[in-house]
Motif scaffolding. Structure first.
Motif, PDB file in Angstrom:
ATOM      1  N   GLU A 172       5.984  -4.820  -3.018  1.00 50.81           N
ATOM      2  CA  GLU A 172       6.104  -3.410  -2.665  1.00 50.81           C
ATOM      3  C   GLU A 172       7.566  -3.010  -2.751  1.00 50.81           C
ATOM      4  O   GLU A 172       7.968  -1.960  -2.280  1.00 50.81           O
ATOM      5  N   SER A 194       1.912  -5.169   2.353  1.00 47.87           N
ATOM      6  CA  SER A 194       0.770  -4.251   2.417  1.00 47.87           C
ATOM      7  C   SER A 194      -0.446  -5.051   1.997  1.00 47.87           C
ATOM      8  O   SER A 194      -0.308  -6.124   1.418  1.00 47.87           O
ATOM      9  N   GLN A 196      -2.221  -4.455  -0.417  1.00 51.01           N
ATOM     10  CA  GLN A 196      -2.474  -3.915  -1.752  1.00 51.01           C
ATOM     11  C   GLN A 196      -3.422  -4.762  -2.614  1.00 51.01           C
ATOM     12  O   GLN A 196      -4.436  -4.277  -3.093  1.00 51.01           O
ATOM     13  N   LYS A 199      -6.948  -5.187  -1.223  1.00 48.10           N
ATOM     14  CA  LYS A 199      -7.852  -4.031  -1.278  1.00 48.10           C
ATOM     15  C   LYS A 199      -8.346  -3.803  -2.702  1.00 48.10           C
ATOM     16  O   LYS A 199      -9.478  -3.392  -2.911  1.00 48.10           O
ATOM     17  N   ARG A 218       7.917  -5.641   6.343  1.00 48.18           N
ATOM     18  CA  ARG A 218       8.919  -5.623   5.261  1.00 48.18           C
ATOM     19  C   ARG A 218      10.284  -5.915   5.865  1.00 48.18           C
ATOM     20  O   ARG A 218      10.677  -5.288   6.858  1.00 48.18           O
ATOM     21  N   GLN A 232      -0.171   1.165   8.836  1.00 44.18           N
ATOM     22  CA  GLN A 232      -0.565   2.119   7.809  1.00 44.18           C
ATOM     23  C   GLN A 232      -2.065   2.346   7.865  1.00 44.18           C
ATOM     24  O   GLN A 232      -2.813   1.407   8.119  1.00 44.18           O
ATOM     25  N   HIS A 438       6.509   2.990  -7.862  1.00 42.88           N
ATOM     26  CA  HIS A 438       5.552   2.712  -6.777  1.00 42.88           C
ATOM     27  C   HIS A 438       5.400   1.193  -6.737  1.00 42.88           C
ATOM     28  O   HIS A 438       6.273   0.509  -6.256  1.00 42.88           O
ATOM     29  N   HIS A 439       4.331   0.658  -7.244  1.00 42.30           N
ATOM     30  CA  HIS A 439       4.243  -0.785  -7.424  1.00 42.30           C
ATOM     31  C   HIS A 439       3.630  -1.038  -8.786  1.00 42.30           C
ATOM     32  O   HIS A 439       3.102  -0.105  -9.398  1.00 42.30           O
ATOM     33  N   SER A 479       2.006   6.873   0.279  1.00 44.08           N
ATOM     34  CA  SER A 479       1.894   6.887  -1.173  1.00 44.08           C
ATOM     35  C   SER A 479       0.602   6.229  -1.600  1.00 44.08           C
ATOM     36  O   SER A 479       0.052   5.388  -0.889  1.00 44.08           O
ATOM     37  N   GLY A 480       0.212   6.570  -2.804  1.00 43.94           N
ATOM     38  CA  GLY A 480      -0.943   5.898  -3.382  1.00 43.94           C
ATOM     39  C   GLY A 480      -0.966   6.154  -4.860  1.00 43.94           C
ATOM     40  O   GLY A 480      -0.088   6.810  -5.408  1.00 43.94           O
ATOM     41  N   SER A 481      -1.997   5.618  -5.513  1.00 44.65           N
ATOM     42  CA  SER A 481      -2.087   5.815  -6.950  1.00 44.65           C
ATOM     43  C   SER A 481      -3.470   5.450  -7.448  1.00 44.65           C
ATOM     44  O   SER A 481      -4.245   4.775  -6.760  1.00 44.65           O
ATOM     45  N   ARG A 483      -5.161   3.012  -9.873  1.00 47.07           N
ATOM     46  CA  ARG A 483      -4.699   1.667 -10.255  1.00 47.07           C
ATOM     47  C   ARG A 483      -5.089   1.354 -11.687  1.00 47.07           C
ATOM     48  O   ARG A 483      -6.027   1.917 -12.233  1.00 47.07           O
ATOM     49  N   GLY A 524      -6.210   4.420  -4.601  1.00 47.81           N
ATOM     50  CA  GLY A 524      -6.057   4.266  -3.160  1.00 47.81           C
ATOM     51  C   GLY A 524      -4.816   4.927  -2.625  1.00 47.81           C
ATOM     52  O   GLY A 524      -4.097   5.641  -3.351  1.00 47.81           O
ATOM     53  N   PHE A 525      -4.579   4.645  -1.360  1.00 50.66           N
ATOM     54  CA  PHE A 525      -3.485   5.313  -0.668  1.00 50.66           C
ATOM     55  C   PHE A 525      -3.180   4.544   0.610  1.00 50.66           C
ATOM     56  O   PHE A 525      -4.008   3.833   1.131  1.00 50.66           O
ATOM     57  N   ALA A 526      -1.946   4.734   1.096  1.00 52.40           N
ATOM     58  CA  ALA A 526      -1.628   4.229   2.433  1.00 52.40           C
ATOM     59  C   ALA A 526      -0.614   5.170   3.045  1.00 52.40           C
ATOM     60  O   ALA A 526       0.302   5.619   2.353  1.00 52.40           O
TER      61      ALA A 526
HETATM   62  N1  ASP Z   1       0.297  -0.355  -1.065  1.00 52.74           N
HETATM   63  C1  ASP Z   1       0.989   0.901  -1.131  1.00 52.74           C
HETATM   64  C2  ASP Z   1       2.057   0.962  -0.051  1.00 52.74           C
HETATM   65  O1  ASP Z   1       1.998   0.236   0.907  1.00 52.74           O
HETATM   66  C3  ASP Z   1       0.094   2.061  -0.954  1.00 52.74           C
HETATM   67  C4  ASP Z   1      -0.939   2.171  -1.998  1.00 52.74           C
HETATM   68  O2  ASP Z   1      -0.609   2.247  -3.183  1.00 52.74           O
HETATM   69  O3  ASP Z   1      -2.106   2.201  -1.619  1.00 52.74           O
HETATM   70  O4  ASP Z   1       2.949   1.786  -0.124  1.00 52.74           O
END
Ligand code: ASP
Length: 581
Positions: A172, A194, A196, A199, A218, A232, A438-439, A479-481, A483, A524-526
């Protein structure tokens, strides 16, 4: 042990005999008669003790923070002594008997009054600090938010699934906390930054709609809005796009806000990242105030003024500030320079639209009129202009805008927005590899796939993604995206960001493998619960909404963490510590 809670007593209870338990919040000795404020989880009530008429303990021996049980009769307060600041202020309890459940040493911190108390001292005695009204209110508010979120997510068909704490690293963008493995000395687990990857695997596993109020860790420097560990609302959905995810997250946030404030959030506006940067100079725009950035490119397109012959020329109108003194103006210029601008031009608008500034002489009449027209400047206003490379100009003006006009956390209501179409990469590292904004599991924007293939170096920064942020009052809540669910594309992204196939397989092989078995499209999102609760509680610092936070230096003055580990334990873990210094 009690019939009522102290803070719940109201005039309706007058005449009743009540039994209360709580702490002595304050004590006033009025020549024999003793007034105690008895505090419990519901609030405070005044207890009047006539030492001659009370059974049990020696009333005069009672001190602050003694834990008491009081039996007495509720009565109206005598005329003139009603306390309108207290919810129980119309009544008092005439004590019949008093029992000391537990005495207290003199408290080392004042309870309830948080000013001027050293934070370390407060955190060391957090259990006393928690007795104060502010933390009581904030923690209850937090529980309300969690409960509203759970209800809303479940109403939308989401299943709560717990993911592990001892994991392999999840990228992350922060440093991992690591935990040594005793059974395989020399190897380490990471604590999850996370959930991530899990999920996403849950989606491959057919869970369809997952959520969790998840603890994430973190190892980053702490700030007012950051702790090592935070909570989160983490969610993931199959067969869904970004808009679907935003709709369910909006439901959860609205439910929480409505439960706390009584008012619904309403439709949350959506801005593209490009629009947010252009209008507010920030990817987390604070919509509680205007002062939008104005593009002046067309005004100065053919200017002779060297400073404005630039990629971008943009300005801000600061209403009614034309009389700002030289010192403040110089400070603004310094601030702009410190943020990377070559300078900042200020222009005062005087009566009749006359402009006053050391730079006016470099502007043609048409440019002066154009500047006034574009900014909407009126007599009495101050105009601020920055020129240079567009991203720098936006960021500098966006920061200045916040510096000048951003309201405190508890003013101006709640203004949410979604920022969508974030860039896929935020910067180019020294080795030339782009760094994901983002990631690395975020899908590129469908319209930019070709660009992603052909772009090199800085050009890559123009590739958009399907990532989105939720912003409230200028805070990034989460944030989210959408995937990547296609193994080949995921492998290609790893390659582009400089993770070679072997490393990708070693670190994320399990994800790439999973994608080979019909992984569904998912998104998804967090979002950070601590931040949301902080905003709702009107707290600048999230430590005020966390029961047991760490200090700025990452220490817990209450338990003493972090602490050394004894040598035998270290030997078992195969670890030898090199002492500093
Ligand atoms: N894992 C991401 C974060 O912790 C959120 C996500 O993309 O769902 O920021």
């Amino acid at each position: 042990m009690r019939t009522h809670r102290a803070g719940d007593l109201r005039p309706d209870h007058v005449g009743e005999t009540v039994e209360l338990c709580g702490w002595v919040a304050s004590r006033r000795d009025h020549g024999g008669v003793l007034f105690l404020d008895l505090r419990d989880a519901a609030g405070v009530v005044q207890v009047v003790v006539d030492p001659d008429g009370v059974d049990g303990a020696d009333a005069h021996g009672v001190r602050a923070e003694y834990c008491l049980r009081v039996t007495g009769t509720v009565r109206e307060r005598p005329a003139g002594t009603v306390n309108p600041d207290l919810r129980t202020g119309a009544v008092e309890v005439a004590a019949g008997s008093l029992e000391v459940l537990n005495p207290s040493e003199p408290p080392p911190i004042p309870i309830g009054d948080r000013t001027d108390v050293d934070e370390v001292l407060r955190l060391r005695h957090r259990y006393l600090d928690l007795r104060g009204e502010r933390l009581q209110r904030n923690l209850r508010l937090r529980a309300t938010v969690n409960s509203a979120i759970r209800t809303a997510m479940e109403a939308n068909g989401f299943v709560e699934v717990e993911t592990p704490m001892l994991v392999a690293s999840t990228p992350e963008g922060a440093r991992d906390f690591v935990v040594p493995s005793r059974l395989t000395p020399g190897e380490f687990y990471a604590l999850p930054q996370s959930p991530q990857l899990f999920k996403q695997l849950l989606m491959v596993g057919g869970l369809d709609r997952y959520y969790q109020i998840a603890r994430c860790l973190r190892d980053e420097d702490l700030r007012a809005d950051r702790q090592f560990e935070f909570m989160q609302l983490d969610a993931e959905m199959s067969f869904a796009d970004g808009a679907d995810v935003r709709a369910v997250i909006a439901d959860a946030v609205s439910a929480a806000v409505e439960r706390v404030t009584g008012a619904p959030v309403g439709e949350i506006p959506v801005l593209t990242h490009a629009e947010a940067m252009a209008r507010f100079g920030s990817d987390k725009p604070d919509l509680r105030f205007g002062m939008e950035l104005v593009d002046l490119g067309h005004v100065f397109a053919t200017t002779d003024f060297r400073a404005f012959q630039a990629d971008a020329v943009k300005g801000l109108r600061w209403e009614g500030q034309a009389d700002l003194g030289r010192g403040r103006l110089d400070a603004l210029i310094d601030r702009a320079k410190q943020l990377g601008a070559a300078g900042l031009v200020w222009v005062k608008v005087r009566d009749g639209g006359v402009l006053e500034s050391p730079t006016v002489k470099f502007m043609s009449e048409a440019e002066q009129l154009g500047l006034l027209d574009a900014t909407g400047g009126r007599p009495g206003d101050l105009l601020l202009v920055v020129a240079g490379e567009r991203r720098m100009v936006d960021t500098v003006l966006g920061t200045v805008r916040n510096d000048l006009a951003r309201p405190p956390v508890n003013e101006g209501g709640l203004r949410f927005c979604w920022v969508v179409d974030f860039p896929l990469f935020e910067a180019i590292a020294d080795d030339g590899a782009p760094i994901p904004a983002h990631h690395p599991f975020t899908a590129p924007h469908p319209d930019d796939r070709a660009l992603l293939e052909r772009a090199h170096g800085e050009e890559l920064l123009a590739v958009r993604s399907q990532a989105y942020d939720l912003v409230c009052n200028g805070w990034e809540l989460g944030s989210g995206s959408v995937r990547i669910h296609d193994g080949a594309l995921q492998a290609r992204i790893f390659e582009r960001i400089g993770i070679d196939a072997e490393t990708a397989q070693a670190r994320f092989g399990f994800l790439l493998d999973a994608f080979r078995y019909g992984a569904p499209p998912h998104a998804g999102f967090a979002f950070g619960i601590d931040r949301l609760v902080g905003i709702l509680a009107g707290e600048e610092n999230i430590r005020e909404v966390i029961a047991f936070p760490k200090t700025q230096s990452g220490a817990d003055p209450l338990t003493g963490a972090p602490t050394p580990v004894d040598d035998r334990h270290l030997r078992e873990l195969g670890i030898q510590v090199r002492r500093r210094g």
